[in-house]
Design an enzyme around this catalytic site. Structure first.
Site, PDB file in Angstrom:
ATOM      1  N   MET A  30     -29.531 -34.987   0.317  1.00  0.00           N
ATOM      2  CA  MET A  30     -28.732 -35.923   1.734  1.00  0.00           C
ATOM      3  C   MET A  30     -29.483 -35.468   2.753  1.00  0.00           C
ATOM      4  O   MET A  30     -29.154 -36.082   3.727  1.00  0.00           O
ATOM      5  CB  MET A  30     -27.336 -35.771   1.429  1.00  0.00           C
ATOM      6  CG  MET A  30     -26.594 -35.953  -0.028  1.00  0.00           C
ATOM      7  SD  MET A  30     -24.857 -36.806   0.188  1.00  0.00           S
ATOM      8  CE  MET A  30     -24.123 -35.043   0.827  1.00  0.00           C
ATOM      9  N   HIS A  37     -32.911 -26.380   0.393  1.00  0.00           N
ATOM     10  CA  HIS A  37     -33.428 -27.479  -0.122  1.00  0.00           C
ATOM     11  C   HIS A  37     -35.112 -27.201  -0.349  1.00  0.00           C
ATOM     12  O   HIS A  37     -35.475 -27.553  -1.382  1.00  0.00           O
ATOM     13  CB  HIS A  37     -33.492 -28.560   0.887  1.00  0.00           C
ATOM     14  CG  HIS A  37     -32.101 -29.088   1.211  1.00  0.00           C
ATOM     15  ND1 HIS A  37     -31.548 -29.152   2.100  1.00  0.00           N
ATOM     16  CD2 HIS A  37     -31.075 -29.859   0.395  1.00  0.00           C
ATOM     17  CE1 HIS A  37     -30.301 -29.547   2.336  1.00  0.00           C
ATOM     18  NE2 HIS A  37     -29.933 -29.995   1.155  1.00  0.00           N
ATOM     19  N   GLY A 149     -29.159 -27.144  -7.001  1.00  0.00           N
ATOM     20  CA  GLY A 149     -28.915 -25.840  -6.574  1.00  0.00           C
ATOM     21  C   GLY A 149     -27.478 -25.273  -6.980  1.00  0.00           C
ATOM     22  O   GLY A 149     -26.566 -26.266  -7.234  1.00  0.00           O
ATOM     23  N   VAL A 178     -29.867 -20.101  -1.636  1.00  0.00           N
ATOM     24  CA  VAL A 178     -30.362 -19.466  -0.623  1.00  0.00           C
ATOM     25  C   VAL A 178     -29.318 -19.286   0.687  1.00  0.00           C
ATOM     26  O   VAL A 178     -28.534 -20.149   0.816  1.00  0.00           O
ATOM     27  CB  VAL A 178     -31.546 -20.380   0.116  1.00  0.00           C
ATOM     28  CG1 VAL A 178     -32.230 -19.586   1.378  1.00  0.00           C
ATOM     29  CG2 VAL A 178     -32.693 -20.565  -1.180  1.00  0.00           C
ATOM     30  N   SER A 187     -26.410 -24.467   4.311  1.00  0.00           N
ATOM     31  CA  SER A 187     -25.638 -26.018   3.993  1.00  0.00           C
ATOM     32  C   SER A 187     -26.004 -26.856   5.252  1.00  0.00           C
ATOM     33  O   SER A 187     -25.852 -26.417   6.281  1.00  0.00           O
ATOM     34  CB  SER A 187     -24.186 -25.479   3.892  1.00  0.00           C
ATOM     35  OG  SER A 187     -23.552 -27.118   3.832  1.00  0.00           O
ATOM     36  N   ARG A 189     -23.877 -28.901   6.315  1.00  0.00           N
ATOM     37  CA  ARG A 189     -22.749 -28.966   7.211  1.00  0.00           C
ATOM     38  C   ARG A 189     -22.695 -27.397   8.248  1.00  0.00           C
ATOM     39  O   ARG A 189     -21.562 -27.734   8.944  1.00  0.00           O
ATOM     40  CB  ARG A 189     -21.464 -29.138   6.296  1.00  0.00           C
ATOM     41  CG  ARG A 189     -21.462 -30.265   5.712  1.00  0.00           C
ATOM     42  CD  ARG A 189     -19.988 -30.378   4.814  1.00  0.00           C
ATOM     43  NE  ARG A 189     -19.815 -31.562   4.221  1.00  0.00           N
ATOM     44  CZ  ARG A 189     -20.312 -31.847   2.937  1.00  0.00           C
ATOM     45  NH1 ARG A 189     -21.128 -31.126   2.408  1.00  0.00           N
ATOM     46  NH2 ARG A 189     -20.095 -33.144   2.588  1.00  0.00           N
TER      47      ARG A 189
HETATM   48  P1  AMP Z   1     -27.396 -31.672  -0.435  1.00  0.00           P
HETATM   49  O1  AMP Z   1     -28.472 -32.193   0.438  1.00  0.00           O
HETATM   50  O2  AMP Z   1     -26.152 -31.029   0.217  1.00  0.00           O
HETATM   51  O3  AMP Z   1     -26.792 -32.816  -1.238  1.00  0.00           O
HETATM   52  O4  AMP Z   1     -28.011 -30.850  -1.469  1.00  0.00           O
HETATM   53  C1  AMP Z   1     -29.162 -31.277  -2.186  1.00  0.00           C
HETATM   54  C2  AMP Z   1     -29.480 -29.999  -3.232  1.00  0.00           C
HETATM   55  O5  AMP Z   1     -29.783 -29.084  -2.634  1.00  0.00           O
HETATM   56  C3  AMP Z   1     -28.460 -29.714  -4.210  1.00  0.00           C
HETATM   57  O6  AMP Z   1     -28.774 -29.692  -5.568  1.00  0.00           O
HETATM   58  C4  AMP Z   1     -27.780 -28.635  -3.780  1.00  0.00           C
HETATM   59  O7  AMP Z   1     -27.275 -27.784  -4.407  1.00  0.00           O
HETATM   60  C5  AMP Z   1     -29.031 -27.792  -3.056  1.00  0.00           C
HETATM   61  N1  AMP Z   1     -28.652 -26.875  -2.104  1.00  0.00           N
HETATM   62  C6  AMP Z   1     -27.830 -27.228  -0.851  1.00  0.00           C
HETATM   63  N2  AMP Z   1     -27.582 -25.914  -0.368  1.00  0.00           N
HETATM   64  C7  AMP Z   1     -28.704 -24.959  -1.062  1.00  0.00           C
HETATM   65  C8  AMP Z   1     -28.895 -23.736  -0.863  1.00  0.00           C
HETATM   66  N3  AMP Z   1     -28.295 -22.968   0.247  1.00  0.00           N
HETATM   67  N4  AMP Z   1     -29.616 -23.004  -1.761  1.00  0.00           N
HETATM   68  C9  AMP Z   1     -30.091 -23.642  -2.808  1.00  0.00           C
HETATM   69  N5  AMP Z   1     -29.866 -25.040  -3.098  1.00  0.00           N
HETATM   70  C10 AMP Z   1     -29.004 -25.427  -2.258  1.00  0.00           C
END
Ligand code: AMP
Length: 282
Positions: A30, A37, A149, A178, A187, A189
């Site tokens: 996102m 990521h 993740g 990570v 994150s 957020r």
């Molecule tokens: P999001 O953009 O938050 O929807 O995350 C996209 C992808 O990145 C998802 O598969 C998450 O689980 C992964 N992700 C988000 N934060 C982390 C992190 N700190 N370490 C590894 N993967 C992550």
């Protein structure tokens, strides 16, 4: 890096790669990208496949309109990061591209107990939204490999279930979380935390580590109570702190000393909801 905003442009490029027997690895996101990521992308690249990253803030998975409205958007920066990290293609659809008929009255997925526990319990409809967008993304990209993740552990289980429900022959890879140097899970957020909250945020990971240190066979609730108190002392409003069977995610109240366990937490600092998890024993 090529940027495709339309499914049609995307499919031409994918067809070209496939005609040269190249496999496709997919990393859905996102945006507001960070090192977490980029780790997914690095693992996707290591598979030897062509890499497709998507950025789409999916409205149907936000049960809280304020969270959707405040979700960080940093597209220029994301493009620079992806280019530097060697992504082959960025799929950047808008809402009408993925939901041409709008977002009302969408299809429903039978996710069983996964939908009513933990994140499912506190974010009603969230995993339906995740499945709705993932189906559309997977149908657009048709990847051989999918990288997601561990940070969103329950989401990984839900998406694996979706792959089964749709009989999609996609190989799923779950990538380790990570973290920042102090242990806070990266994150998007986290960008919304003020300085004081950022200082406290690491207690989510500390609490999970505390559970891992103190875990002994027997009833689990007394330990979880201590963990919740730790979080509340640091100003968190706790949605849940739970210990669950690592494979199925079924919450446990008693541990036999052998079964692989995972601890999961979701808690608010101010308006910002953070989640994290940690394997207790392998
Ligand atoms: P999001 O953009 O938050 O929807 O995350 C996209 C992808 O990145 C998802 O598969 C998450 O689980 C992964 N992700 C988000 N934060 C982390 C992190 N700190 N370490 C590894 N993967 C992550």
């Amino acid at each position: 890096m090529i940027i495709a905003k339309k499914k049609e442009d995307l499919s031409h490029l994918l067809a070209f790669w496939r005609s040269r027997n190249q496999q496709i690895a997919f990393v859905p996101t996102m945006g507001a990208l960070h090192q977490g990521h980029l780790r997914l992308l690095a693992e996707a690249r290591a598979s030897g496949a062509r890499t497709v990253v998507s950025i789409f803030v999916n409205p149907t998975q936000f049960n809280d309109p304020g969270d959707y409205a405040n979700y960080p958007v940093r597209i220029e920066n994301d493009i620079l990061l992806l280019e530097a990290a060697g992504a082959d293609l960025l799929f950047l659809p808008d809402k009408t591209e993925l939901y041409p008929g709008g977002t009302r009255q969408l299809e429903y997925y039978e996710l069983g107990y996964l939908e009513s526990i933990l994140e499912g319990q506190y974010r009603p409809g969230h995993f339906q939204g995740v499945c709705q967008v993932m189906r559309r993304l997977l149908e657009s990209v048709r990847p051989d490999f999918l990288f997601m993740g561990s940070k969103d552990y329950q989401q990984c289980l839900v998406v694996k279930k979706l792959l089964d429900l749709l009989s999609l022959p996609v190989e799923f890879f779950r990538v380790e979380t990570v973290r920042e140097p102090d242990g806070l899970a990266m994150s998007s957020r986290n960008l919304r935390l003020n300085q004081d909250q950022r200082g406290r945020a690491l207690y989510i990971f500390r609490t999970l580590q505390f559970l891992r240190q103190e875990l002994t066979p027997g009833p689990l609730e007394p330990l979880l109570e201590k963990g919740r108190a730790l979080l509340e002392r640091e100003g968190f409003r706790v949605d849940y702190l739970a210990l669950a069977e690592a494979e199925s995610l079924r919450p446990l109240t008693h541990w036999d000393g052998n079964r692989p366990l995972i601890a999961l937490a979701a808690a608010y600092l101010g308006e910002v909801r953070l989640i994290d998890n940690l394997q207790m024993n392998r």
